[in-house]
Design a protein around this motif. Structure first.
Motif, PDB file in Angstrom:
ATOM      1  N   PHE A 200      44.668  37.383  48.929  1.00 46.13           N
ATOM      2  CA  PHE A 200      43.368  37.764  48.368  1.00 46.13           C
ATOM      3  C   PHE A 200      42.494  38.411  49.444  1.00 46.13           C
ATOM      4  O   PHE A 200      41.829  39.425  49.189  1.00 46.13           O
TER       5      PHE A 200
ATOM      6  N   ALA B 238      41.081  42.170  49.350  1.00 43.97           N
ATOM      7  CA  ALA B 238      39.635  42.359  49.228  1.00 43.97           C
ATOM      8  C   ALA B 238      39.039  43.138  50.389  1.00 43.97           C
ATOM      9  O   ALA B 238      38.065  43.875  50.212  1.00 43.97           O
TER      10      ALA B 238
ATOM     11  N   LYS C 299      48.473  46.781  51.126  1.00 41.72           N
ATOM     12  CA  LYS C 299      47.877  45.676  50.384  1.00 41.72           C
ATOM     13  C   LYS C 299      48.949  44.991  49.556  1.00 41.72           C
ATOM     14  O   LYS C 299      49.857  45.627  49.038  1.00 41.72           O
TER      15      LYS C 299
ATOM     16  N   VAL D  80      42.800  43.078  44.047  1.00 40.81           N
ATOM     17  CA  VAL D  80      42.017  41.848  43.904  1.00 40.81           C
ATOM     18  C   VAL D  80      42.039  41.371  42.454  1.00 40.81           C
ATOM     19  O   VAL D  80      42.178  40.168  42.179  1.00 40.81           O
TER      20      VAL D  80
ATOM     21  N   THR E 226      43.503  37.762  41.272  1.00 43.83           N
ATOM     22  CA  THR E 226      42.578  36.804  40.654  1.00 43.83           C
ATOM     23  C   THR E 226      42.999  36.475  39.228  1.00 43.83           C
ATOM     24  O   THR E 226      42.905  35.319  38.787  1.00 43.83           O
TER      25      THR E 226
END
Length: 681
Positions: A230, A234, A356, A360, A364
């Motif tokens: 995360f 982010a 990445k 996000v 989530t």
């Protein structure tokens, strides 16, 4: 490091297995070098640890008398310590006959105490020969358990306190006292709830172990990996993204790991290549990683083990301790974020992107329940549950929500579908591993708490705390500032040698009275000591977090420690604000929810903003960079202004605000060499 230097390819920077192995050694230095047992011995240890966790989860919900809970807790801890930790490395990964003997004696001591009933406790002033024999054995076993789990320093310190109690008449003034014979000492340490089974073990048996179980449930349900992923998702992509990722991930990992060193190693293994890619040199990267690990200890909702002790010493709720930690934690992370922002400009970091793991939103959407597990503790406390019941139900929440996804379930789905051997599936399930990890993870802290109980018992019995505080105040000439400085130095020096929990306990009973005598509220004095005890994680020669980070980055351990200091020093000057002036107590939100109801919010806002500006000034001064590279004069102005703002009072604020304004004006009005050249051409 120049801004023209090309960013390194992340493929050129890898964390080797050798580096990870070396870093793991620092975790072992903090948590002990445990045996790795297989076969029936391994199964036996897992079974005992599982039973220990199950027992403590049961005591969280049911009523177990204190006189029973604390001795059983210590019995479990000692039994496992002698089987899990070897007497020396040459006998590692096996259990010797003397280990079995020590483990069985640990059980015998508890059985003898419990079967003695009230008669046993009543004769603490005149113990029987068998009482003395078992009491001496308990003290020796606690010292040995501390040595196996934490090294030699804590047993030596504890032995010095025992010697102080025994040989008081032979000591010079002002340390002399009447002295206590072995029987009287054993009566306090073993036969009452004032010594080994005192406050520290009370907290260990009722709160700390429940939080380690909770952390293990988070870890084995995949929460730790989610928090790192995360943070990457982010914060990635910007010049400050790498540093921000480390800061955010370290904050989130504080719950599952519960250890500054473990957080540093866990995060460093995956984050260092990213830091190297954007331009951090080895020592700076290690300093940032260890500073983040330090933040994990002082961050709500878990904090470190010492936070539970604060609540017990002050007889306040754990929620009040969390409340007191909110603003100092925000200021600590403000310091780190400012340092990261300055790093990006100072080292000329470009908009380097790195891979990445996912967006996000996707992370989530799939794993939102890991955040629910983390905040549920505070939610249950706000709902009116006790801290013990709050962490119990938070653990239940973590267990239940783990089944929302197949890859996070604490029981394999195959277990319920009848595939494979049922017993084998249960034994290897993440649930059993979490139950085992919860008990094994508490051993080093619990052993330290038992030993600290001896120290507290001696201080209470001999009145050492009042004597020590009187000596400190005399040396300080009654000055609160000097007393605070001396107290911080005492805590710092003690913290160089012993773990955070032990450092806090020792200094809470011998150093806090000095501040309290001079009018500092108890809650402010204890929080002051707590924050300086945490410095042991980053202070040589036991700077375990920076040393572990250096092992991962390949940097110099001592240069990495200095870099860590650079990142953390601004925030660690803040504790002086809440002991030197009543207005500074606003940083602790007045110490309780009740006091907060009548608080002056304007004053709290003002002191918080003043502290934030002071931290920003110190960050600029230590880094040598604000809007642009600072000159020597500007750095001095920033540092002086930062220190002045940290010292509460009108004069300090005037000097501080004036210094910051002057330094900023000098920066704005000063042309860079390139601009000067352009203007002259």
């Amino acid at each position: 490091m120049s801004s023209e230097s090309p960013a390194r390819d992340p493929s050129d920077v890898v964390v080797t297995d050798e580096a990870l192995h070396k870093a793991e050694e620092f975790i072992e230095a903090e948590e002990g070098a445990a045996n790795k047992l297989t076969g029936w011995l391994g199964a036996f240890i897992v079974a005992v640890a599982f039973v220990m966790s199950a027992f403590h989860l049961y005591t969280a919900y049911a009523i177990v008398p204190t006189q029973t809970l604390r001795p059983i807790h210590v019995g479990f801890v000692l039994f496992l310590c002698f089987l899990v930790y070897p007497v020396a490395n040459r006998w590692r990964h096996r259990i010797m006959w003397w280990d079995w003997l020590a483990a069985l004696v640990s059980i015998a001591i508890v059985v003898y105490l419990i079967q003695g009933g009230d008669d046993f406790t009543d004769r603490n002033t005149s113990p029987l020969p068998w009482d003395i024999a078992f009491g001496v054995a308990l003290i020796v076993l606690v010292l040995e358990a501390m040595r196996r789990t934490n090294g030699w320093v804590m047993p030596v310190v504890t032995s010095a306190f025992i010697a102080y109690a025994l040989f008081g008449p032979y000591l010079p003034e002002p340390w002399t006292h009447k002295g206590y014979e072995v029987g009287r000492l054993v009566g306090v340490m073993y036969m009452t709830l004032e010594g080994i089974y005192g406050v520290a073990v009370d907290v260990s048996s009722s709160l700390i172990i429940l939080f380690t179980i909770f952390g293990a449930f988070l870890q084995y349900s995949g929460a730790g990996k989610f928090y790192i992923d995360f943070s990457f998702a982010a914060m990635g992509g910007k010049p400050t993204g790498a540093g921000r990722t480390v800061v955010l991930a370290s904050f989130l990992l504080g719950g599952p790991s519960g250890s500054g060193v473990a957080t540093t190693v866990t995060l460093g293994a995956v984050a260092y290549p990213m830091l190297a890619k954007v331009g951090y040199e080895k020592n700076a990267a290690g300093g940032l990683l260890s500073a983040g690990g330090l933040g994990a200890i002082i961050s709500p909702p878990v904090l470190g083990a010492a936070a539970f002790l604060i609540a017990e010493f002050l007889k306040i709720s754990y929620l009040d301790v969390l409340l007191m930690a909110v603003i100092p934690t925000l200021l600590f992370y403000l310091a780190l974020f400012l340092m990261v922002e300055i790093d990006a400009r100072k080292y000329g970091m470009g908009n380097t992107t790195f891979e990445k793991v996912d967006t996000v939103w996707n992370l989530t959407r799939h794993y939102w329940f890991h955040f629910l597990s983390l905040v549920s503790i505070v939610a249950f406390m706000l709902w009116g549950f006790s801290p013990v019941l709050s962490v119990f139900w938070a653990t239940v929440v973590s267990f239940v929500t783990s089944f929302l996804r197949r890859d996070t379930a604490l029981f394999s789905y195959d277990l319920f579908q009848g595939k494979g051997a049922l017993a084998k599936n249960i034994f290897q399930s993440p649930f059993v591993k979490a139950m085992e990890g919860g008990s094994i993870g508490v051993l080093n802290v619990a052993a330290t708490c038992a030993g600290a109980g001896i120290i507290v018992g001696v201080v209470t019995l001999t009145g050492l705390g009042l004597k020590f505080s009187g000596i400190v105040i005399d040396y300080a000439g009654g000055s609160l500032l000097l007393t605070a400085i001396f107290t911080s130095l005492v805590v710092w020096i003690v913290g160089l040698a012993v773990p955070v929990t032990a450092s806090y306990i020792i200094c809470a009973v011998i150093a806090a009275p000095a501040l309290i005598k001079l009018g500092v509220p108890e809650f402010a004095a204890h929080m002051f000591i707590f924050y300086y005890a945490v410095l042991s994680e980053v202070s040589p020669p036991t700077a375990l977090s920076p040393f572990a980070a250096a092992a991962i980055t390949g940097g110099d351990p001592y240069k990495t420690t200095l870099q860590c200091w650079k990142y953390t020093v601004p925030a660690f000057l803040v504790p002086f604000m809440f002991v030197l002036d009543p207005s500074g107590q606003g940083l602790l939100l007045m110490g309780s929810t009740k006091a907060l109801a009548n608080a002056d919010w304007a004053s709290i806002a003002m002191v918080t903003l003043t502290a934030a500006l002071g931290i920003a000034a110190l960050a600029a001064g230590f880094q040598g960079w604000a809007f642009k590279r600072a000159t020597a004069i500007e750095r001095v102005l920033f540092v002086i202004a930062g220190f002045a703002l940290v010292y509460p009072g009108v004069i300090g604020d005037i000097i501080g605000f004036g210094g910051v304004l002057l330094a900023v004006l000098l920066q704005v009005l000063r042309r860079t060499p390139r601009a000067a050249a352009a203007g002259g051409s």
